[in-house]
Write an enzyme that holds these catalytic residues in place. Structure first.
Site, PDB file in Angstrom:
ATOM      1  CG  HIS A   1      23.869 -66.656  15.675  1.00  0.00           C
ATOM      2  ND1 HIS A   1      24.275 -65.936  14.903  1.00  0.00           N
ATOM      3  CD2 HIS A   1      22.365 -66.796  15.488  1.00  0.00           C
ATOM      4  CE1 HIS A   1      23.490 -65.458  13.960  1.00  0.00           C
ATOM      5  NE2 HIS A   1      22.278 -66.036  14.235  1.00  0.00           N
TER       6      HIS A   1
HETATM    7  C1  UD1 Z   1      17.478 -65.565  16.893  1.00  0.00           C
HETATM    8  C2  UD1 Z   1      17.072 -66.094  15.473  1.00  0.00           C
HETATM    9  C3  UD1 Z   1      18.004 -65.896  14.355  1.00  0.00           C
HETATM   10  C4  UD1 Z   1      19.054 -64.523  14.355  1.00  0.00           C
HETATM   11  C5  UD1 Z   1      19.611 -64.481  15.781  1.00  0.00           C
HETATM   12  C6  UD1 Z   1      20.352 -63.034  16.022  1.00  0.00           C
HETATM   13  C7  UD1 Z   1      14.971 -67.389  15.605  1.00  0.00           C
HETATM   14  C8  UD1 Z   1      14.337 -68.520  15.560  1.00  0.00           C
HETATM   15  N1  UD1 Z   1      16.321 -67.033  15.638  1.00  0.00           N
HETATM   16  O1  UD1 Z   1      18.346 -66.764  17.152  1.00  0.00           O
HETATM   17  O2  UD1 Z   1      17.372 -65.966  13.121  1.00  0.00           O
HETATM   18  O3  UD1 Z   1      19.826 -64.574  13.605  1.00  0.00           O
HETATM   19  O4  UD1 Z   1      18.237 -64.463  16.696  1.00  0.00           O
HETATM   20  O5  UD1 Z   1      20.964 -63.130  17.163  1.00  0.00           O
HETATM   21  O6  UD1 Z   1      14.160 -66.224  15.796  1.00  0.00           O
HETATM   22  N2  UD1 Z   1      19.873 -65.458  24.523  1.00  0.00           N
HETATM   23  C9  UD1 Z   1      20.544 -64.536  25.628  1.00  0.00           C
HETATM   24  N3  UD1 Z   1      20.130 -63.388  25.601  1.00  0.00           N
HETATM   25  C10 UD1 Z   1      19.425 -62.536  24.576  1.00  0.00           C
HETATM   26  C11 UD1 Z   1      19.174 -63.360  23.583  1.00  0.00           C
HETATM   27  C12 UD1 Z   1      19.386 -64.818  23.489  1.00  0.00           C
HETATM   28  O7  UD1 Z   1      21.046 -65.195  26.596  1.00  0.00           O
HETATM   29  O8  UD1 Z   1      19.329 -61.453  24.574  1.00  0.00           O
HETATM   30  C13 UD1 Z   1      20.230 -66.844  24.580  1.00  0.00           C
HETATM   31  C14 UD1 Z   1      19.204 -67.699  25.530  1.00  0.00           C
HETATM   32  O9  UD1 Z   1      19.898 -68.729  26.028  1.00  0.00           O
HETATM   33  C15 UD1 Z   1      18.214 -68.284  24.239  1.00  0.00           C
HETATM   34  C16 UD1 Z   1      19.291 -68.549  23.209  1.00  0.00           C
HETATM   35  O10 UD1 Z   1      20.210 -67.311  23.388  1.00  0.00           O
HETATM   36  O11 UD1 Z   1      17.799 -69.449  24.768  1.00  0.00           O
HETATM   37  C17 UD1 Z   1      18.598 -68.391  21.866  1.00  0.00           C
HETATM   38  O12 UD1 Z   1      17.842 -67.161  21.775  1.00  0.00           O
HETATM   39  P1  UD1 Z   1      16.698 -67.101  20.630  1.00  0.00           P
HETATM   40  O13 UD1 Z   1      16.377 -65.376  20.636  1.00  0.00           O
HETATM   41  O14 UD1 Z   1      15.698 -68.137  20.685  1.00  0.00           O
HETATM   42  O15 UD1 Z   1      17.765 -67.371  19.418  1.00  0.00           O
HETATM   43  P2  UD1 Z   1      19.165 -66.552  18.749  1.00  0.00           P
HETATM   44  O16 UD1 Z   1      19.950 -67.950  18.701  1.00  0.00           O
HETATM   45  O17 UD1 Z   1      19.430 -65.415  19.434  1.00  0.00           O
END
Ligand code: UD1
Length: 358
Positions: free
Chosen positions: A196
């Site tokens: 991820h």
């Molecule tokens: C975040 C953390 C990462 C952690 C991970 C665990 C940061 C910079 N990164 O990454 O360190 O290991 O969480 O999962 O904080 N999305 C969804 N649903 C959700 C959450 C995310 O669809 O419930 C999708 C969205 O498209 C979003 C993308 O995932 O834009 C990224 O989500 P984000 O929380 O920014 O970062 P993660 O990749 O989850």
């Protein structure tokens, strides 16, 4: 003592569960739980609250997904109002996600003492947003709770005062050791894949290498792939669905609740991942782990655990996986000192002592 705890993303929930349980035992501690809403899908958030019987957050800021700066800024704006209203004695942040840094900055600017759980970890890879979050949070913190001697030495090298650093062990081990009691028997006829990190999912070339490697490995052993929503979106966007579909032994499943994930790992032959949590969990459970990155902040699991860095080249990943599957690469594990299930107890005791001193 009023302690305001900030959580936002899936790994935070795993880390905060034993701490809240510890706080519950102590009448002198009033916890205030704030969920930033960084993760919002049921399987990424609510499912974990139910699994760990976490209390409903006192505040849910509902920030959701957006760019790095926007997400951090939105969390800060909303947190400031909460901090001013609640006036906590201390703010606690965990790990390295955007919610961690936003909480740290907001607390520091309001001059509220800040505690960081899982401080001192370094990958020395500034292209990762998590590394930036870690370094900045540590330099703003008054209590730096580290998982090992190695993390402490990272902080000392950066000039952080020794009196602020406390080796308390790894809080995820508290959660894991409790879960271990409920584990199933061993099967070992499959491998687990999770990815991820932005560097792996948002870069087309890297994502293709990893999926190509996993497809190749699935010819020898079933590969189970609990998929993060971000990864799922990027696979569709880059048109890689076909790469997986043609492999009958390459199975995509939804993100799993904690206990199911731990069971899946515990009975697997090997884990391929870019997650921080899984590097820790495989070391404690003694399962071989290939980390699909060039660097890791979990250095200790390379030194004395089951972890090995492969980078993202398909050839290298397949080669290392084959070595493990053929029994040619035996990874031994020695669980680091203080990864004993008592981390939350130590943290609560240190915070109480400091509060009593005033
Ligand atoms: C975040 C953390 C990462 C952690 C991970 C665990 C940061 C910079 N990164 O990454 O360190 O290991 O969480 O999962 O904080 N999305 C969804 N649903 C959700 C959450 C995310 O669809 O419930 C999708 C969205 O498209 C979003 C993308 O995932 O834009 C990224 O989500 P984000 O929380 O920014 O970062 P993660 O990749 O989850």
């Amino acid at each position: 003592m009023k302690l305001l705890i900030i959580v936002g993303a899936r790994p935070n929930f795993v880390k905060i569960a034993p701490l809240l349980e510890q706080f519950k035992k102590d009448k002198k501690i009033t916890p205030v739980l704030v969920h930033t809403g960084q993760h919002y899908d049921f399987l990424m958030s609510q499912a974990f609250f139910e699994d760990f019987k976490l209390p409903k957050p006192d505040y849910n800021l509902g920030v959701g997904s957006c760019s790095q700066a926007k997400q951090t800024a939105k969390i800060m704006l909303k947190l400031e109002t909460v901090f001013l209203k609640e006036k906590p004695d201390k703010v606690i942040v965990v790990g390295d996600v955007n919610s961690t840094l936003a909480g740290a900055l907001t607390a520091a600017k309001l001059d509220i003492p800040l505690a960081h759980i899982e401080a001192g970890m370094r990958s020395y890879d500034k292209t990762m947003p998590e590394e930036i979050n870690r370094v900045l949070t540590d330099h703003l913190s008054d209590f730096l709770f580290v998982t090992s001697e190695l993390d402490k030495s990272n902080l000392l090298r950066e000039g952080i005062e020794e009196k602020k650093i406390f080796i308390v062990g790894n809080i995820m081990t508290d959660t894991l050791l409790k879960a271990k009691l409920k584990m199933k028997s061993e099967e070992r006829d499959y491998a687990v894949l999770t990815i991820h990190r932005a560097g792996n999912t948002d870069k087309k070339g890297n994502l293709k290498e990893i999926l190509t490697a996993a497809a190749e490995i699935s010819k020898k052993i079933a590969v189970i792939f609990p998929i993060h929503p971000r990864t799922q979106k990027m696979i569709k966007k880059f048109g890689f669905v076909g790469l997986i579909k043609k492999c009958s032994n390459f199975k995509i499943i939804k993100p799993l609740p904690y206990l199911e994930m731990i069971n899946l790992i515990k009975s697997s032959k090997l884990v391929m991942t870019d997650s921080g949590g899984l590097q820790h969990e495989t070391t404690v459970l003694g399962i071989p782990c290939l980390t699909l990155r060039d660097k890791t902040e979990w250095m200790i699991t390379l030194k004395q655990g089951t972890n090995k860095l492969t980078g993202v080249s398909a050839n290298k990943i397949v080669k290392e996986a084959e070595k493990l599957l053929n029994g040619k690469s035996k990874l031994k594990t020695k669980i680091p000192k203080y990864w004993d299930g008592k981390t939350s107890e130590r943290i609560a005791a240190i915070l109480k002592k400091a509060h009593a001193r005033g």
